[in-house]
Design a protein around this motif. Structure first.
Motif, PDB file in Angstrom:
ATOM      1  N   ASP A   1     -54.813-108.877  36.357  1.00 15.71           N
ATOM      2  CA  ASP A   1     -53.369-109.019  36.141  1.00 15.71           C
ATOM      3  C   ASP A   1     -53.067-110.299  35.375  1.00 15.71           C
ATOM      4  O   ASP A   1     -52.255-110.312  34.444  1.00 15.71           O
ATOM      5  N   ARG A   2     -53.715-111.382  35.756  1.00 15.68           N
ATOM      6  CA  ARG A   2     -53.504-112.658  35.075  1.00 15.68           C
ATOM      7  C   ARG A   2     -53.914-112.563  33.600  1.00 15.68           C
ATOM      8  O   ARG A   2     -53.227-113.082  32.713  1.00 15.68           O
ATOM      9  N   SER A   3     -55.046-111.918  33.371  1.00 13.98           N
ATOM     10  CA  SER A   3     -55.532-111.758  32.003  1.00 13.98           C
ATOM     11  C   SER A   3     -54.513-110.982  31.170  1.00 13.98           C
ATOM     12  O   SER A   3     -54.195-111.369  30.040  1.00 13.98           O
ATOM     13  N   GLU A   4     -54.009-109.916  31.738  1.00 15.12           N
ATOM     14  CA  GLU A   4     -53.036-109.086  31.031  1.00 15.12           C
ATOM     15  C   GLU A   4     -51.749-109.871  30.742  1.00 15.12           C
ATOM     16  O   GLU A   4     -51.213-109.811  29.630  1.00 15.12           O
ATOM     17  N   ARG A   5     -51.283-110.618  31.739  1.00 10.87           N
ATOM     18  CA  ARG A   5     -50.064-111.423  31.543  1.00 10.87           C
ATOM     19  C   ARG A   5     -50.276-112.475  30.451  1.00 10.87           C
ATOM     20  O   ARG A   5     -49.409-112.691  29.598  1.00 10.87           O
ATOM     21  N   ALA A   6     -51.447-113.128  30.497  1.00 13.51           N
ATOM     22  CA  ALA A   6     -51.742-114.143  29.478  1.00 13.51           C
ATOM     23  C   ALA A   6     -51.817-113.501  28.093  1.00 13.51           C
ATOM     24  O   ALA A   6     -51.281-114.035  27.110  1.00 13.51           O
ATOM     25  N   ARG A   7     -52.464-112.353  27.999  1.00 11.28           N
ATOM     26  CA  ARG A   7     -52.610-111.658  26.717  1.00 11.28           C
ATOM     27  C   ARG A   7     -51.223-111.254  26.189  1.00 11.28           C
ATOM     28  O   ARG A   7     -50.920-111.436  25.015  1.00 11.28           O
ATOM     29  N   ASN A   8     -50.371-110.727  27.089  1.00 16.53           N
ATOM     30  CA  ASN A   8     -49.019-110.306  26.685  1.00 16.53           C
ATOM     31  C   ASN A   8     -48.165-111.494  26.249  1.00 16.53           C
ATOM     32  O   ASN A   8     -47.255-111.336  25.435  1.00 16.53           O
ATOM     33  N   ALA A   9     -48.460-112.674  26.795  1.00 18.05           N
ATOM     34  CA  ALA A   9     -47.706-113.877  26.439  1.00 18.05           C
ATOM     35  C   ALA A   9     -48.302-114.584  25.218  1.00 18.05           C
ATOM     36  O   ALA A   9     -47.807-115.638  24.803  1.00 18.05           O
ATOM     37  N   GLY A  10     -49.360-114.035  24.647  1.00 21.23           N
ATOM     38  CA  GLY A  10     -49.969-114.624  23.462  1.00 21.23           C
ATOM     39  C   GLY A  10     -50.927-115.767  23.762  1.00 21.23           C
ATOM     40  O   GLY A  10     -51.334-116.484  22.858  1.00 21.23           O
ATOM     41  N   ALA A  11     -51.316-115.935  25.030  1.00 24.70           N
ATOM     42  CA  ALA A  11     -52.241-117.011  25.409  1.00 24.70           C
ATOM     43  C   ALA A  11     -53.662-116.434  25.443  1.00 24.70           C
ATOM     44  O   ALA A  11     -54.235-116.178  26.506  1.00 24.70           O
ATOM     45  N   ALA A  12     -54.203-116.231  24.254  1.00 26.43           N
ATOM     46  CA  ALA A  12     -55.512-115.569  24.129  1.00 26.43           C
ATOM     47  C   ALA A  12     -56.627-116.365  24.805  1.00 26.43           C
ATOM     48  O   ALA A  12     -57.526-115.776  25.424  1.00 26.43           O
ATOM     49  N   ASP A  13     -56.594-117.698  24.685  1.00 26.84           N
ATOM     50  CA  ASP A  13     -57.636-118.520  25.317  1.00 26.84           C
ATOM     51  C   ASP A  13     -57.614-118.356  26.837  1.00 26.84           C
ATOM     52  O   ASP A  13     -58.654-118.211  27.466  1.00 26.84           O
TER      53      ASP A  13
END
Length: 149
Positions: A71-83
């Motif tokens: 879930d965290r990975s998905e949220r980060a990816r959706n927010a543009g925080a690829a790193d």
């Protein structure tokens, strides 16, 4: 076979014969020995059940952590925080590896129980059924893991 190994086997066979003769001559001692073996077997089974329960609990905890980090990975990816998403993905991979190792340990423990002559599952049909159930559970877990990716 080396003379030392041959000698050792002969000694072992002789000691076994002496023990059997002693137990035949002393049925009360044989009963005590059988009772002790039964108690030790029960103790081993209790230990194995405790180990299995601990592994099961750990697997459930790992599964919850995997869901959380996905879930965290998905949220980060959706927010543009690829790193950050990549770091979360690495955490998921580490947790999945830890879970895989725990599954292996649980499966090995299950095999030890199945191969135990004192186990109610010592019957070949019971063993086959238990293996089938373990395989079904593993397959269901794999499907859930693949859907979560």
């Amino acid at each position: 076979m080396s003379p030392a190994a041959d000698w050792l086997e002969q000694l072992e066979a002789r000691l076994e014969q002496q023990l059997e003769a002693f137990l035949r001559a002393n049925p009360a001692q044989e009963a005590l020995l059988n009772e002790q073996e039964r108690r030790e077997q029960q103790q081993r089974q209790r230990q194995q059940l405790l180990q299995a329960e601990a592994l099961r609990s750990e697997l459930l905890q790992i599964a919850a952590e995997v869901r959380e980090w996905r879930d965290r990975s998905e949220r980060a990816r959706n927010a543009g925080a690829a790193d950050l998403a990549a770091k979360a993905d690495r955490q998921v991979a580490q947790l999945m590896e830890r879970g895989r190792l725990r599954w292996q340990a649980l499966e090995q423990l299950g095999q030890a129980v199945l191969n135990n002559p004192g186990s109610p599952a010592h019957d070949p049909l019971d063993q086959a059924w238990a293996r089938f159930e373990v395989d079904q559970e593993l397959e269901a877990l794999r499907r859930r893991q693949q859907r979560g990716r």
